[in-house]
Design a protein around this motif. Structure first.
Motif, PDB file in Angstrom:
ATOM      1  N   ARG A 174       0.335  -1.471   0.262  1.00  0.00           N
ATOM      2  CA  ARG A 174      -0.302   0.007  -0.204  1.00  0.00           C
ATOM      3  C   ARG A 174       0.674   1.242   0.073  1.00  0.00           C
ATOM      4  NH1 ARG A 174      -3.298  -3.478  -1.628  1.00  0.00           N
ATOM      5  NH2 ARG A 174      -4.812  -4.209  -0.244  1.00  0.00           N
ATOM      6  N   SER A 175       1.770   1.348  -0.579  1.00  0.00           N
ATOM      7  CA  SER A 175       2.543   2.608  -0.259  1.00  0.00           C
ATOM      8  C   SER A 175       2.021   3.086  -1.761  1.00  0.00           C
ATOM      9  CB  SER A 175       4.307   1.714  -0.435  1.00  0.00           C
ATOM     10  OG  SER A 175       4.688   1.226  -1.277  1.00  0.00           O
ATOM     11  N   LYS A 180       2.774   1.872  -5.276  1.00  0.00           N
ATOM     12  CA  LYS A 180       3.696   1.588  -6.231  1.00  0.00           C
ATOM     13  C   LYS A 180       2.287   1.320  -8.083  1.00  0.00           C
ATOM     14  CE  LYS A 180       4.857  -2.143  -4.239  1.00  0.00           C
ATOM     15  NZ  LYS A 180       3.811  -1.968  -2.814  1.00  0.00           N
ATOM     16  N   ARG A 187       4.102  -6.437 -13.495  1.00  0.00           N
ATOM     17  CA  ARG A 187       4.488  -6.489 -12.616  1.00  0.00           C
ATOM     18  C   ARG A 187       5.011  -8.147 -11.858  1.00  0.00           C
ATOM     19  NH1 ARG A 187      -0.097  -6.627  -8.719  1.00  0.00           N
ATOM     20  NH2 ARG A 187      -0.158  -4.501  -8.842  1.00  0.00           N
ATOM     21  N   PHE A 188       4.983  -8.210 -10.671  1.00  0.00           N
ATOM     22  CA  PHE A 188       5.531  -9.517  -9.842  1.00  0.00           C
ATOM     23  C   PHE A 188       5.080  -9.244  -8.440  1.00  0.00           C
ATOM     24  CE2 PHE A 188       8.719  -8.883 -12.742  1.00  0.00           C
ATOM     25  CZ  PHE A 188       8.552 -10.354 -13.506  1.00  0.00           C
ATOM     26  N   ARG A 211       6.921  -4.581  -8.378  1.00  0.00           N
ATOM     27  CA  ARG A 211       7.475  -4.906  -7.239  1.00  0.00           C
ATOM     28  C   ARG A 211       8.725  -5.877  -8.077  1.00  0.00           C
ATOM     29  NH1 ARG A 211       6.478  -5.196  -2.509  1.00  0.00           N
ATOM     30  NH2 ARG A 211       4.372  -4.855  -1.706  1.00  0.00           N
ATOM     31  N   GLU A 256      -4.529  -9.335   2.776  1.00  0.00           N
ATOM     32  CA  GLU A 256      -3.210 -10.822   2.482  1.00  0.00           C
ATOM     33  C   GLU A 256      -2.276 -11.257   3.219  1.00  0.00           C
ATOM     34  OE1 GLU A 256      -1.823 -10.479  -1.786  1.00  0.00           O
ATOM     35  OE2 GLU A 256      -4.205 -11.159  -2.466  1.00  0.00           O
ATOM     36  N   TYR A 259       0.480 -11.280   4.158  1.00  0.00           N
ATOM     37  CA  TYR A 259       1.658 -10.780   4.619  1.00  0.00           C
ATOM     38  C   TYR A 259       1.479  -9.283   5.102  1.00  0.00           C
ATOM     39  CZ  TYR A 259       4.710 -13.969   2.298  1.00  0.00           C
ATOM     40  OH  TYR A 259       5.395 -14.987   1.571  1.00  0.00           O
ATOM     41  N   GLY A 274       3.040  11.441   0.845  1.00  0.00           N
ATOM     42  CA  GLY A 274       2.594  12.591   0.366  1.00  0.00           C
ATOM     43  C   GLY A 274       1.199  12.706  -0.833  1.00  0.00           C
ATOM     44  N   VAL A 293      -0.507  12.005  -4.271  1.00  0.00           N
ATOM     45  CA  VAL A 293      -0.456  11.052  -5.459  1.00  0.00           C
ATOM     46  C   VAL A 293       0.619  12.278  -6.071  1.00  0.00           C
ATOM     47  CG1 VAL A 293      -1.256  10.160  -7.612  1.00  0.00           C
ATOM     48  CG2 VAL A 293      -2.353  10.076  -5.023  1.00  0.00           C
TER      49      VAL A 293
HETATM   50  N1  T5A Z   1       5.876 -10.780  -2.290  1.00  0.00           N
HETATM   51  C1  T5A Z   1       5.778  -9.916  -3.876  1.00  0.00           C
HETATM   52  C2  T5A Z   1       6.902 -11.974  -2.004  1.00  0.00           C
HETATM   53  O1  T5A Z   1       6.339 -11.759  -1.193  1.00  0.00           O
HETATM   54  N2  T5A Z   1       7.457 -12.068  -2.889  1.00  0.00           N
HETATM   55  C3  T5A Z   1       8.015 -12.012  -3.857  1.00  0.00           C
HETATM   56  O2  T5A Z   1       8.940 -12.120  -4.908  1.00  0.00           O
HETATM   57  C4  T5A Z   1       7.421 -10.692  -4.620  1.00  0.00           C
HETATM   58  C5  T5A Z   1       6.832 -10.332  -5.713  1.00  0.00           C
HETATM   59  C6  T5A Z   1       2.131  -9.883  -3.105  1.00  0.00           C
HETATM   60  C7  T5A Z   1       2.884  -9.346  -1.932  1.00  0.00           C
HETATM   61  O3  T5A Z   1       3.974 -10.997  -2.619  1.00  0.00           O
HETATM   62  C8  T5A Z   1       4.517  -9.635  -1.588  1.00  0.00           C
HETATM   63  C9  T5A Z   1       4.704  -8.773  -1.383  1.00  0.00           C
HETATM   64  C10 T5A Z   1       3.710  -8.341  -1.587  1.00  0.00           C
HETATM   65  O4  T5A Z   1       3.487  -8.890   0.469  1.00  0.00           O
HETATM   66  P1  T5A Z   1       1.492  -7.297  -4.409  1.00  0.00           P
HETATM   67  O5  T5A Z   1       0.672  -8.028  -5.418  1.00  0.00           O
HETATM   68  O6  T5A Z   1       2.647  -6.230  -4.983  1.00  0.00           O
HETATM   69  O7  T5A Z   1       2.179  -7.855  -3.716  1.00  0.00           O
HETATM   70  O8  T5A Z   1       0.768  -6.565  -3.667  1.00  0.00           O
HETATM   71  P2  T5A Z   1       0.484  -4.774  -2.943  1.00  0.00           P
HETATM   72  O9  T5A Z   1       2.397  -4.273  -3.660  1.00  0.00           O
HETATM   73  O10 T5A Z   1       0.247  -5.279  -1.754  1.00  0.00           O
HETATM   74  O11 T5A Z   1       0.174  -3.275  -3.743  1.00  0.00           O
HETATM   75  P3  T5A Z   1      -1.130  -2.755  -3.208  1.00  0.00           P
HETATM   76  O12 T5A Z   1      -2.311  -2.775  -4.674  1.00  0.00           O
HETATM   77  O13 T5A Z   1      -0.879  -3.409  -2.125  1.00  0.00           O
HETATM   78  O14 T5A Z   1      -0.041  -1.778  -2.937  1.00  0.00           O
HETATM   79  P4  T5A Z   1       0.871  -0.549  -3.948  1.00  0.00           P
HETATM   80  O15 T5A Z   1       0.493  -0.626  -5.294  1.00  0.00           O
HETATM   81  O16 T5A Z   1       1.964   0.098  -3.109  1.00  0.00           O
HETATM   82  O17 T5A Z   1       0.272   0.993  -3.839  1.00  0.00           O
HETATM   83  P5  T5A Z   1      -1.417   1.324  -4.214  1.00  0.00           P
HETATM   84  O18 T5A Z   1      -1.285   1.597  -5.653  1.00  0.00           O
HETATM   85  O19 T5A Z   1      -2.500   0.154  -4.473  1.00  0.00           O
HETATM   86  O20 T5A Z   1      -2.766   1.993  -3.572  1.00  0.00           O
HETATM   87  C11 T5A Z   1      -2.919   1.230  -2.059  1.00  0.00           C
HETATM   88  C12 T5A Z   1      -3.861   2.192  -1.887  1.00  0.00           C
HETATM   89  O21 T5A Z   1      -3.481   3.723  -1.261  1.00  0.00           O
HETATM   90  C13 T5A Z   1      -3.921   4.578  -2.583  1.00  0.00           C
HETATM   91  C14 T5A Z   1      -4.581   4.002  -3.528  1.00  0.00           C
HETATM   92  O22 T5A Z   1      -5.662   4.623  -4.401  1.00  0.00           O
HETATM   93  C15 T5A Z   1      -5.833   2.739  -2.601  1.00  0.00           C
HETATM   94  O23 T5A Z   1      -6.433   2.883  -2.713  1.00  0.00           O
HETATM   95  N3  T5A Z   1      -2.570   5.955  -2.546  1.00  0.00           N
HETATM   96  C16 T5A Z   1      -3.267   6.740  -1.691  1.00  0.00           C
HETATM   97  N4  T5A Z   1      -3.511   7.607  -1.045  1.00  0.00           N
HETATM   98  C17 T5A Z   1      -3.329   8.469  -0.218  1.00  0.00           C
HETATM   99  N5  T5A Z   1      -2.043   9.771  -0.605  1.00  0.00           N
HETATM  100  C18 T5A Z   1      -1.015   8.743  -1.689  1.00  0.00           C
HETATM  101  N6  T5A Z   1      -0.671   9.131  -2.590  1.00  0.00           N
HETATM  102  C19 T5A Z   1      -1.546   7.425  -1.996  1.00  0.00           C
HETATM  103  N7  T5A Z   1      -1.480   6.099  -2.979  1.00  0.00           N
HETATM  104  C20 T5A Z   1      -2.297   5.459  -2.931  1.00  0.00           C
END
Ligand code: T5A
Ligand code: NA
Length: 221
Positions: free
Chosen positions: A19-20, A22, A44-45, A100, A154, A156, A189, A191
């Protein structure tokens, strides 16, 4: 902007805690680079669409269990099955932006504190993969990430795990290659603020890589 056909593309990676932001920023960077006339692919990975990716998805969503080393190797295999495609895209002039990469592969596995799976062991399987020209590490505290929408569903996404992951990302940056490749971006900050910081960093780094005519490199031990 003119691009000669012999010019290679770049490899840009987004990393950070769950949720950073990415995925949000990955999409925005892809659109930005395309608006600059660049050919861009977005990956994506984990890539959950392959057979290996489906096994990973089942593990992450709690549908299946996996032994720690086994799931680590599946995450790594999920990158290796895409490696040749990434390499050939870059060589043919397409920039690849990945949500990732091996950094996550190393730190999430090492965070489990399994006695035979330290950071060095985890990194070993990644040696030989295409090395990023730039890794944008979106830095946010685990507390701030936890209040964003969707957190906690999820495997982790637990506070203690995220704290350990954050420490290990910092530890990874003590390796000289990762120290060179990773740029920390304040992701706390808006988006738009984060997007602006990313664009500045990308322009600077890709300019340096092009000035050196640096070939694509591969991850070294
Ligand atoms: N993993 C991954 C491993 O263990 N080994 C590996 O080799 C790899 C590749 C799934 C999991 O797998 C692990 C790590 C993870 O635990 P994933 O599918 O990439 O990995 O899932 P996540 O990283 O959890 O993806 P997320 O969707 O959770 O996070 P993101 O992509 O960082 O965040 P995003 O852009 O979707 O934003 C999250 C929320 O925040 C809001 C967005 O609108 C959304 O609602 N948001 C903001 N809010 C306020 N201010 C901002 N600046 C914002 N930016 C976004
Ligand atoms: Na994501």
């Amino acid at each position: 902007m003119t691009t000669s056909s012999s010019k290679r593309g770049h490899l840009i990676v987004f990393e950070g805690l769950d949720r950073s932001g990415k995925s949000t920023q990955c999409e925005r960077l892809v659109e930005y680079l395309q608006s600059q006339g660049q050919k861009v692919e977005h990956a994506r990975f984990p890539n959950r669409s392959t057979v290996i990716g489906q096994m990973i998805n089942n593990y992450l969503t709690g549908t299946s269990q996996q032994e720690d080393h086994a799931i680590h190797l599946l995450f790594s295999a999920n990158r290796w099955e895409a490696a040749e495609k990434i390499k050939s895209s870059i060589e043919s002039g397409t920039t690849v932006v990945i949500d990732r990469y091996y950094y996550s592969g190393c730190v999430y596995s090492a965070a489990k504190r399994n006695p035979t799976m330290d950071l060095a062991w985890c990194r070993h399987m990644e040696v030989g993969l295409p090395r990023p020209d730039l890794c944008l590490f979106l830095d946010i505290t685990a507390e701030k990430a936890a209040i964003r929408r969707g957190f906690g569903t999820e495997r982790y996404e637990k506070q203690e795990m995220q704290d350990r992951v954050r420490e290990l990302f910092a530890e990874m940056r003590t390796h000289p290659d990762e120290e060179e490749d990773i740029v920390v971006i304040d992701a706390g900050g808006t988006v738009e603020q984060v997007e602006a910081a990313i664009q500045t960093t990308v322009k600077r780094r890709l300019g340096e890589v092009e000035a050196e005519s640096r070939p694509l490199r591969f991850i070294q031990p």
